[in-house]
Design an enzyme around this catalytic site. Structure first.
Site, PDB file in Angstrom:
ATOM      1  N   LYS A 192      56.687  72.191 -46.878  1.00 19.78           N
ATOM      2  CA  LYS A 192      56.351  70.954 -46.184  1.00 19.78           C
ATOM      3  C   LYS A 192      56.552  71.099 -44.672  1.00 19.78           C
ATOM      4  O   LYS A 192      55.814  70.493 -43.886  1.00 19.78           O
ATOM      5  CB  LYS A 192      57.191  69.795 -46.732  1.00 19.78           C
ATOM      6  CG  LYS A 192      56.789  69.387 -48.150  1.00 19.78           C
ATOM      7  CD  LYS A 192      55.342  68.908 -48.214  1.00 19.78           C
ATOM      8  CE  LYS A 192      54.975  68.362 -49.589  1.00 19.78           C
ATOM      9  NZ  LYS A 192      53.586  67.853 -49.645  1.00 19.78           N
ATOM     10  N   TYR A 237      60.481  74.054 -51.408  1.00 20.22           N
ATOM     11  CA  TYR A 237      59.661  72.867 -51.158  1.00 20.22           C
ATOM     12  C   TYR A 237      59.745  72.462 -49.686  1.00 20.22           C
ATOM     13  O   TYR A 237      58.726  72.168 -49.056  1.00 20.22           O
ATOM     14  CB  TYR A 237      60.140  71.733 -52.056  1.00 20.22           C
ATOM     15  CG  TYR A 237      59.332  70.452 -51.943  1.00 20.22           C
ATOM     16  CD1 TYR A 237      58.114  70.320 -52.593  1.00 20.22           C
ATOM     17  CD2 TYR A 237      59.797  69.378 -51.189  1.00 20.22           C
ATOM     18  CE1 TYR A 237      57.378  69.146 -52.496  1.00 20.22           C
ATOM     19  CE2 TYR A 237      59.075  68.199 -51.081  1.00 20.22           C
ATOM     20  CZ  TYR A 237      57.868  68.092 -51.740  1.00 20.22           C
ATOM     21  OH  TYR A 237      57.131  66.931 -51.645  1.00 20.22           O
TER      22      TYR A 237
END
Length: 230
Positions: A145, A141
């Site tokens: 990002k 993740y």
């Protein structure tokens, strides 16, 4: 940007932060396309449901044809699988990158000509404190990002001559489904984050930092990583 005159496309608008962003834009007088993979799940009054799956290029192209009057794109849709980078399922890593990086990239490529043709406007990418902080347990993740942060910076420079500003929203835990297991006192209300995001878009801010944790992490970026972080 004058939000009361905006025509906004909000991805992932059927729940969480996206729902608050769509609702608050509508309350300000904007025309809102509330985009979701299943538009029948959009139940907000005063918005136009729009089918848009950020992992489906044809879906994105069709959405851009439908929302041909758009002046604001909010890339909010995202996923978190909890995958680690070394031992995690590689399919989960790819899913997060497809949704959290390639999805906003594809939407930006599709809607930039639309926004430019309508006289200019803005794009907001919803990112995370994990754009800058990369714990092993959320490595996939965080990587997606961080890539989306780079996307925001590069497209900001590329689209500025075309009359389009690009903002990046960074936030820690919010009271959404994604952070359901986090204690309530550690989460920022999603409605508050949405209000800050819209104020940042209106002001043309390149970076919108929505909570104290994220501000602290941003301030620490110039320090050397500790050995345990390498």
């Amino acid at each position: 940007m004058e939000l009361d005159k905006a025509v906004a496309v909000v991805t992932g608008a059927n729940r969480g932060l996206g729902r608050h962003l769509a609702a608050q834009l509508a309350e300000r007088g904007a025309k809102v396309y509330a985009a979701a993979r299943r538009p029948e799940t959009v139940d907000l009054p005063g918005v136009t449901p729009l089918r848009l799956d950020v992992t489906d290029p044809e879906s994105i192209r069709q959405a851009a044809r439908t929302a041909s009057d758009a002046t604001l794109l909010i890339n909010n849709a995202g996923i978190s699988t909890g995958a680690t980078l070394v031992d995690g399922d590689p399919d989960d890593v790819r899913r997060e990158m497809e949704t959290n990086f390639y999805g906003p990239l594809a939407a930006t490529r599709a809607f930039a000509p639309v926004i430019e043709g309508n006289g200019g406007g803005a794009i907001l990418n919803v990112l995370s404190v994990l754009s800058w902080l990369h714990p092993a347990g959320l490595g996939s993740y965080a990587a997606s990002k961080a890539a989306a942060w780079a996307l925001s910076g590069a497209t900001r420079e590329e689209l500025a001559p075309r009359g389009i500003t690009v903002s990046a929203l960074h936030v820690g835990y919010m009271d959404t489904d994604m952070a359901a297991a986090v204690p309530a006192d550690q989460k920022t209300p999603a409605a508050d984050v949405a209000a800050q995001a819209l104020a940042g878009i209106a002001a043309g801010l390149p970076e919108i930092v929505a909570d104290d944790l994220t501000r602290q992490v941003k301030q620490s970026l110039a320090t050397e990583p500790r050995p345990s972080q390498v």
